[in-house]
Structure formats: C-alpha cells, structure tokens
Design an enzyme around this catalytic site. Structure first.
Site, PDB file in Angstrom:
ATOM      1  N   GLY A  30       0.822  -1.214   0.000  1.00 23.11           N
ATOM      2  CA  GLY A  30       0.000   0.000   0.000  1.00 23.11           C
ATOM      3  C   GLY A  30       0.849   1.254   0.000  1.00 23.11           C
ATOM      4  O   GLY A  30       2.030   1.209  -0.352  1.00 23.11           O
ATOM      5  N   ALA A  31       0.221   2.382   0.410  1.00 23.87           N
ATOM      6  CA  ALA A  31       0.882   3.697   0.331  1.00 23.87           C
ATOM      7  C   ALA A  31       1.462   3.877  -1.068  1.00 23.87           C
ATOM      8  O   ALA A  31       2.646   4.177  -1.249  1.00 23.87           O
ATOM      9  CB  ALA A  31       1.955   3.847   1.425  1.00 23.87           C
ATOM     10  N   HIS A  36       4.728   2.430  -7.934  1.00 28.81           N
ATOM     11  CA  HIS A  36       3.687   1.406  -8.034  1.00 28.81           C
ATOM     12  C   HIS A  36       2.847   1.604  -9.306  1.00 28.81           C
ATOM     13  O   HIS A  36       2.478   0.636  -9.973  1.00 28.81           O
ATOM     14  CB  HIS A  36       2.757   1.453  -6.819  1.00 28.81           C
ATOM     15  CG  HIS A  36       3.422   1.150  -5.520  1.00 28.81           C
ATOM     16  ND1 HIS A  36       3.620   2.105  -4.546  1.00 28.81           N
ATOM     17  CD2 HIS A  36       3.939  -0.009  -5.020  1.00 28.81           C
ATOM     18  CE1 HIS A  36       4.215   1.542  -3.488  1.00 28.81           C
ATOM     19  NE2 HIS A  36       4.424   0.275  -3.752  1.00 28.81           N
ATOM     20  N   GLN A  60       7.876  -9.463   7.706  1.00 31.14           N
ATOM     21  CA  GLN A  60       9.097  -8.940   7.093  1.00 31.14           C
ATOM     22  C   GLN A  60       9.632  -7.710   7.814  1.00 31.14           C
ATOM     23  O   GLN A  60      10.635  -7.140   7.391  1.00 31.14           O
ATOM     24  CB  GLN A  60       8.884  -8.664   5.597  1.00 31.14           C
ATOM     25  CG  GLN A  60       8.032  -7.461   5.265  1.00 31.14           C
ATOM     26  CD  GLN A  60       7.726  -7.403   3.778  1.00 31.14           C
ATOM     27  OE1 GLN A  60       6.978  -8.234   3.244  1.00 31.14           O
ATOM     28  NE2 GLN A  60       8.303  -6.455   3.074  1.00 31.14           N
ATOM     29  N   GLU A 147      12.859  -2.474  -9.302  1.00 26.00           N
ATOM     30  CA  GLU A 147      14.298  -2.672  -9.109  1.00 26.00           C
ATOM     31  C   GLU A 147      14.826  -1.905  -7.898  1.00 26.00           C
ATOM     32  O   GLU A 147      15.946  -2.140  -7.466  1.00 26.00           O
ATOM     33  CB  GLU A 147      15.067  -2.234 -10.367  1.00 26.00           C
ATOM     34  CG  GLU A 147      14.902  -3.211 -11.508  1.00 26.00           C
ATOM     35  CD  GLU A 147      15.719  -2.832 -12.734  1.00 26.00           C
ATOM     36  OE1 GLU A 147      15.985  -3.736 -13.547  1.00 26.00           O
ATOM     37  OE2 GLU A 147      16.073  -1.647 -12.892  1.00 26.00           O
ATOM     38  N   ASP A 149      13.988  -2.267  -4.901  1.00 21.88           N
ATOM     39  CA  ASP A 149      14.267  -3.340  -3.935  1.00 21.88           C
ATOM     40  C   ASP A 149      15.007  -4.455  -4.669  1.00 21.88           C
ATOM     41  O   ASP A 149      14.463  -5.536  -4.918  1.00 21.88           O
ATOM     42  CB  ASP A 149      12.955  -3.835  -3.314  1.00 21.88           C
ATOM     43  CG  ASP A 149      12.232  -2.722  -2.581  1.00 21.88           C
ATOM     44  OD1 ASP A 149      12.757  -2.253  -1.561  1.00 21.88           O
ATOM     45  OD2 ASP A 149      11.162  -2.287  -3.060  1.00 21.88           O
TER      46      ASP A 149
END
Lengths: 258, 258
Positions: A30-31, A36, A60, A147, A149
């Site tokens: 989210g956020a 995204h 996590q 990418e 992450d």
C-alpha cells in the site's frame, strides 16, 4: 474494480477467470506512489487481468516501530488503482494469510544474509513467504517488482526458479523524483528538511568513488549508514535519514565490480 | 507409460494435459512395495492421469549411511508402475530438482522438531522442500501419502494449507505384512532374523500399555528406541532393528491421549 478482502473472495474471483486469460499481480504494502503506478501500468499492458495486493506484511518487519509507523493510505490507494484500471485489489488480514501463524516459512540461506538481510534479520524470510502465498492464491502468469528493492527482486526470482513456480517475475526500473530520490512509501515520513537532504543519497551513490568512500561521504553528510556495497555489478546502499530507512541501488562503477 | 527424466520432459508432458483432466501424484523414493501400490491404485481411481515420482531425496537424509544404503530397484519399480497403469514416472536427478543447491527451503518450526524431527535434524525441511517442488512441477489436483509416515503427512498437509497450494493431500492407510509389520522400503535391508523379530514392534505398539512401558519392553526385546510418544491421539514410534530404522504409528490408547 473488485475489493477482495478474504481468501475465499480471492479464490472465487480467481476461479471465475477463464484458463486462457493471463493474470498479472503487483504485490504491494500500500501507500502507493508513482513507482507502483508504473508497475501497475506495465501489468495492465502485458496481461488480460491485473490484481494488486495491499498487505503490510508483519513477518518482514524486524523493527516493530518501522511496522507501527508504516504509512497506510487505503482510500488514496483505492483511487489510484481505480484510475489505473486495476481489476481487483486483494487486501487480506494477517490471520487470513497466516492461518499457521508463520509456523511454515520459505528461506534462503546465503544471499538473504547479506546487504539488507544483514541489517534486518528474518526480513527476507517474511518477504519470500508472503510472496509465495500470494502467488499460490492469485496464480498469476506474471508478477511485477521494482528494481528499487534489488535484493528482494533477486531473491524472489531465485525462489521462483528453485521451486519451479509457474510465474514470470518482471523487473521494472526504479522511478525517481526530479532530484533523483527513489520513490518509496517511506518517503512520506521524511520531514521537509530531511526530504531535501535525502537527495544527497542517490547523488553520492552515482559517483565513481569507491563504496567505502561513498559510505564515508554519506556519514559526513549526517546520514546513519547501514551499508554501501558493490555486489554482482550493482552498488547497493541503505541509510537512515531522520529516523527513516532509505535504500537504493545503481549499476556499480566498473572498477568496483566484484 | 512415459519415463520423464528431466524437468523439461515433465513440464512439456504436463502442458500437454487438458485443463479439465485431473492429475494425481504419488511421490516416492522408489523401492516400491504394496504400500505404494495401494497409493497408486487409489490415485488411478480418483484421477484421469497418474504420475509417480521416484527420487531418493538427499536433503531429507541426515544420516549419510542411511542414504548410501537406501534400496534402489528401478527396473522392478518400472514394472510395478506399468502393471498398475501409471501414466508417467518422473525420475529427476539432484541437479534437476535443486538448481539452487538447496539454498532455498521450506521449513516448519514447531511440530517438525518433535518425534522423528528430534532424531533427524533437517529431515522435514528436506521433505517439505522436495514435495513443494514436485507439486509445483506436476501441478496435481491430488497427492497421495501413506499414514505410515504420519508426521510427514501432517506436515505436508500443514504446508499445503499455509501456502494455499491448490492440491488435496489424500491420506492412505498403512499396509502391513501378515505379521503386522508396516511395509517399508527399508524392510528389504533386514536380515531374516531381524525381519522375524521386527514383528514385535507393531505388536507392542498396539497394546494398552503406556508409551513409556512400550519403550521399555522394546528395549528389553533388544531394539534401540528413538522414541515412543503419544501425540494428538496417535501413538508414534521409531526404533532401530539390526541397524535399520523402522517407524510406525497407531491410534493411541484412550487414556494416553494428550
């Protein structure tokens, strides 16, 4: 756009999709931001059906404070998904996704212990476990990851290969602000001063200096540095800026390749 | 009957099966006996297509000697499968199933540490990891496991539930010799004297004595006892007989239920 807030709802929705239709998934916490949106847009272009999952995955988070302050903006997220033409949002609760209370997990015992893994014990176990659950539930043909992450992307790809999961992992370029700061949900937590200062992070990361020198310069600028490391042709780094953890990565300078 | 000895061969075969056909799998380590035959027969009855995997999975062997002496009888196995009307045998090599050399694994952190797990460190990680790979590759609607390996059965069921795997795990009753010894591939390794003596194991296990008393009686008979324990309404036990590890389980006597 369907809002699927239980396992049953997701499974029934998935069963209603014909076998010859391709489903793409964008797993998120989210956020949602423009990073995204770029994943969603690509997912829409490449698949018949696009599902976005929104789940702030507690397994996590090694730092309870990070979990407690992680931004939640569901009404904005819903509006973004609607505007982007998403077919369904899957937003389960912890008990839905973890009927076993995390007794069962997926882990990787080498690269998950480096970089972010060295600073966030158990982080990637949580990531891999929840991604596997989401893939098995949504049965996507393709799954979209940023990418930004980078280590997460490599580990998810590795898991898919190791377990022969019938899904293609699609890597999408990092989206950046005009001052080059990588978009991140956590950027919302930066004060205006820290937000300005944060632009030094991608700036220093993109120089030809050694990783050690970049770490030194970041510290001189007042950042707390978790690591700056060149790994497999990539320069990866994590810092804290005003209590907010930021990560980024770029191609490593040629002389610094391991 | 197809012999599929590579990942590609299995995947191509799987793709050739129409979506409306049900596939059943019987995962085995070969050295097939009448217990396996009963699994295969049920798999055949309940599915359009039946695949048997034969793979002596090294990651589930904590004892190198046990792995080295595990019986391999492929020509007999092939004949049994042919006679039982199996559609395909999947028999990969280690490098096929573990392209990651076991960097990635599935684990369970509670019940996998009890009973056999307490005596075979890492055993169930290996079992769960290989079963997940086989399920993702063969994409079965149903998978058949014997109740003889009761703890394995519970853990596989738990994994399927925790990860929302689209497969039904079907438990099949233990098949026994006329003297009640549970069929096991390892029985082939018993000398004739030890084979006769081994019948005391199911005999003592089925009495109304306490678990501790059964353990004592087994030791008196000369067996090395790993454990005799009542767990969730089941009396489970593992012993060594002439260097061969044997396991068995039965409903626990009522007064011994935990």
């Amino acid at each position: 756009m369907k809002i699927l807030d239980t396992i049953n709802a997701l499974q029934n929705w998935r069963k209603s999709i014909a076998h010859d239709k391709s489903v793409g998934i964008v797993p998120t916490m989210g956020a949602l931001h423009d990073g995204h949106r770029s994943l969603i847009a690509r997912c829409r272009r490449e698949n018949d059906i696009c599902v976005v999952s929104i789940f702030v995955n507690p397994t996590q988070f090694n730092d309870p404070n990070d979990l407690a302050t992680y931004p939640v903006t569901f009404e904005e997220d819903r509006a973004i998904c609607e505007a982007e033409g998403v077919d369904a949002i899957f937003m389960p609760q912890y008990g839905d996704l973890y009927p076993d209370d995390y007794r069962y997990r997926v882990s990787e015992d080498r690269e998950s212990c480096l970089l972010c893994g060295a600073h966030r014990p158990g982080h990637f176990d949580g990531v891999l476990s929840v991604v596997m659950k989401l893939f098995n539930l949504a049965q996507p043909r393709r799954a979209y990851f940023g990418e930004k992450d980078w280590q997460q992307l490599q580990l998810v790809k590795g898991m898919v290969d190791a377990f022969f999961m019938p899904v293609s992992v699609v890597a999408c370029p990092t989206v950046r602000e005009t001052d080059d700061l990588a978009l991140s949900s956590r950027n919302r937590r930066l004060t205006s001063d820290h937000r300005k200062k944060a632009a030094r992070f991608p700036h220093l990361l993109s120089t030809d200096a050694s990783a050690a020198e970049v770490a030194r310069l970041l510290k001189t600028d007042g950042f707390e540095v978790d690591y700056v490391e060149d790994f497999r042709g990539r320069r990866c780094a994590a810092i804290h800026c005003g209590g907010v953890r930021l990560i980024d990565n770029l191609p490593a300078p040629k002389t610094e390749d391991r």
